[in-house]
Design an enzyme around this catalytic site. Structure first.
Site, short mmCIF file in Angstrom:
data_model
loop_
_atom_site.label_atom_id
_atom_site.label_comp_id
_atom_site.label_asym_id
_atom_site.label_seq_id
_atom_site.Cartn_x
_atom_site.Cartn_y
_atom_site.Cartn_z
N ASP A 34 0.70 -1.25 -0.30
CA ASP A 34 -0.35 -0.47 0.12
C ASP A 34 1.08 1.66 -0.24
O ASP A 34 2.22 1.53 0.07
CB ASP A 34 -1.11 -0.22 1.05
CG ASP A 34 -2.00 1.47 1.32
OD1 ASP A 34 -2.72 1.61 0.02
OD2 ASP A 34 -2.69 1.51 2.16
N ASN A 36 1.71 3.28 -3.40
CA ASN A 36 2.54 3.54 -4.22
C ASN A 36 2.08 5.02 -4.69
O ASN A 36 2.81 6.25 -5.16
CB ASN A 36 2.14 2.57 -5.22
CG ASN A 36 2.68 1.47 -5.07
OD1 ASN A 36 3.18 1.25 -4.18
ND2 ASN A 36 2.13 0.18 -6.35
N ARG A 38 -0.02 7.26 -3.08
CA ARG A 38 0.71 8.84 -1.69
C ARG A 38 2.08 8.41 -2.36
O ARG A 38 2.31 10.23 -1.84
CB ARG A 38 0.65 8.30 -0.66
CG ARG A 38 -1.30 8.44 -0.26
CD ARG A 38 -1.60 7.70 1.12
NE ARG A 38 -1.92 6.56 1.19
CZ ARG A 38 -2.09 5.52 1.97
NH1 ARG A 38 -1.83 6.30 3.00
NH2 ARG A 38 -2.57 4.58 1.23
N TRP A 39 3.08 7.98 -2.09
CA TRP A 39 4.81 8.24 -2.86
C TRP A 39 4.89 8.95 -3.44
O TRP A 39 5.31 9.81 -3.32
CB TRP A 39 4.95 6.93 -2.58
CG TRP A 39 6.48 7.06 -2.84
CD1 TRP A 39 8.17 6.84 -1.88
CD2 TRP A 39 7.02 6.85 -4.36
NE1 TRP A 39 9.03 6.49 -2.51
CE2 TRP A 39 8.89 6.71 -4.33
CE3 TRP A 39 6.75 7.30 -5.55
CZ2 TRP A 39 10.33 7.40 -5.18
CZ3 TRP A 39 7.51 7.01 -6.37
CH2 TRP A 39 9.32 6.97 -6.28
N HIS A 51 3.85 2.93 -9.03
CA HIS A 51 3.35 1.95 -9.24
C HIS A 51 4.69 1.46 -9.67
O HIS A 51 4.94 -0.04 -9.13
CB HIS A 51 2.06 1.38 -10.40
CG HIS A 51 0.56 2.07 -9.62
ND1 HIS A 51 0.58 1.90 -8.11
CD2 HIS A 51 -0.01 3.14 -9.43
CE1 HIS A 51 -0.36 2.66 -8.30
NE2 HIS A 51 -0.81 2.89 -8.62
N SER A 79 -7.01 -5.77 -6.05
CA SER A 79 -8.37 -6.16 -5.48
C SER A 79 -9.27 -6.27 -5.98
O SER A 79 -9.18 -5.61 -7.67
CB SER A 79 -8.03 -5.75 -4.50
OG SER A 79 -9.28 -4.55 -4.48
N GLU A 81 -11.22 -4.72 -5.73
CA GLU A 81 -12.59 -2.89 -5.76
C GLU A 81 -11.17 -2.08 -6.33
O GLU A 81 -12.06 -1.26 -6.20
CB GLU A 81 -12.52 -3.10 -3.93
CG GLU A 81 -13.39 -3.81 -2.89
CD GLU A 81 -13.14 -5.00 -2.91
OE1 GLU A 81 -13.68 -6.44 -3.10
OE2 GLU A 81 -11.69 -5.78 -2.65
N LEU A 145 11.67 -21.05 -2.84
CA LEU A 145 10.46 -20.04 -3.20
C LEU A 145 9.11 -19.59 -3.85
O LEU A 145 9.62 -20.04 -4.96
CB LEU A 145 10.69 -18.05 -2.42
CG LEU A 145 9.87 -16.97 -2.26
CD1 LEU A 145 9.09 -17.09 -1.17
CD2 LEU A 145 10.36 -16.38 -2.36
N SER A 210 -8.63 -4.89 4.39
CA SER A 210 -9.29 -4.04 2.66
C SER A 210 -9.41 -5.37 2.25
O SER A 210 -9.34 -6.06 1.13
CB SER A 210 -7.94 -3.73 2.61
OG SER A 210 -7.54 -2.56 2.65
N GLU A 221 0.32 -13.33 12.51
CA GLU A 221 0.74 -11.97 13.46
C GLU A 221 0.12 -10.85 12.34
O GLU A 221 1.48 -11.38 10.80
CB GLU A 221 2.34 -12.43 13.68
CG GLU A 221 2.47 -13.31 14.79
CD GLU A 221 1.38 -12.93 16.29
OE1 GLU A 221 1.12 -12.44 16.46
OE2 GLU A 221 1.01 -13.80 16.56
#
Length: 255
Positions: A34, A36, A38-39, A51, A79, A81, A145, A210, A221
């Site tokens: 979360d 991108n 605002r940065w 982005h 998402s 949304e 991974l 979200s 956690e």
């Protein structure tokens, strides 16, 4: 001057290097990427630049997680949304996986990373779906991974689809209500085959899920940071894992 102050603030927010025990590494880390936009706004730049830099953070996080010994890394990329955003931005976000994989797929293969995707692929543009399917196909034999992208994903829709699937089986007689168990529901989820996340990381200072992995995060956690996603790096991941290791996971018990 402004850039210097921003860089100083970024350094100030960082803690000193942390010690991490190799014996208690979270197997599965999930990330809500979360901040991108605002940065970019803080720097007077278009949101798409945020982005672009967020895509670089995906690579940094993947490499850092692999080095730590994390087995599964799920990234909330888009998402259900997010379709509400301006069309220009959505179109760009749909091309990001194409751009990312064109640049990084060969290195991911070299590092033995297996790419997976969960979400409603039918609604994705053909070029996005094709790029993801190629990455999944080319890495399916890798044993390192697992990098799992949640793309056009929504936790409520996932549960809804799971319940509908089970309901149809009950209606047809293939299942009875007594057959419904946690394991059965797990197997019908889009994340079926993956363990539940041990640790959830969310950047940008927001403190909510979200609509992300609502079933699977029951005992995860949670670690929140004010750092915007394009700034997220190895040190931040280490801070999150160190905090995870300081906690005692009781799963409702006393120990």
């Amino acid at each position: 001057m402004i850039k210097r102050v921003q860089a100083w603030l970024s350094r100030k927010d960082r803690q000193q290097p942390v010690e991490i025990s190799p014996d208690n590494i979270p197997r599965h880390v999930a990330v809500i990427m979360d901040g991108n936009g605002r940065w970019a706004k803080r720097r007077g730049l278009p949101r798409v630049v945020g982005h672009q830099n967020g895509m670089k953070a995906v690579k940094r996080a993947t490499i850092a997680a692999d080095e730590l010994g994390v087995e599964f890394l799920t990234m909330y990329a888009f998402s259900t949304e997010n379709w509400k955003r301006p069309k220009e931005e959505v179109d760009y976000l749909m091309r990001l996986p194409v751009e990312f994989l064109a640049i990084e797929l060969d290195e991911l293969i070299e590092k033995n990373v297996q790419v997976r995707m969960m979400g409603d692929t039918d609604a994705l543009p053909s070029y996005t779906r094709k790029a993801m399917e190629e990455a999944v196909s080319r890495t399916q034999g890798n044993t390192g991974l697992i990098l799992n992208f949640a793309l056009n994903y929504g936790g409520r829709k996932e549960i809804e689809d799971c319940m509908r699937s089970i309901g149809k089986d009950i209606q047809s007689g293939a299942l009875s209500p007594e057959d419904i168990t946690t394991d059965l529901i797990d197997s019908r989820m889009l994340s079926g085959g993956l363990p539940d996340p041990d640790l959830l990381i969310r950047t940008s200072g927001e403190m909510r899920l979200s609509n992300f992995m609502l079933w699977q995060l029951a005992y995860s956690e949670l670690w929140f940071t004010d750092v915007y996603w394009p700034e997220f790096d190895k040190e931040h991941l280490h801070q999150a894992v160190a905090e995870y290791q300081r906690r005692t996971r009781r799963y409702g018990g006393l120990k």
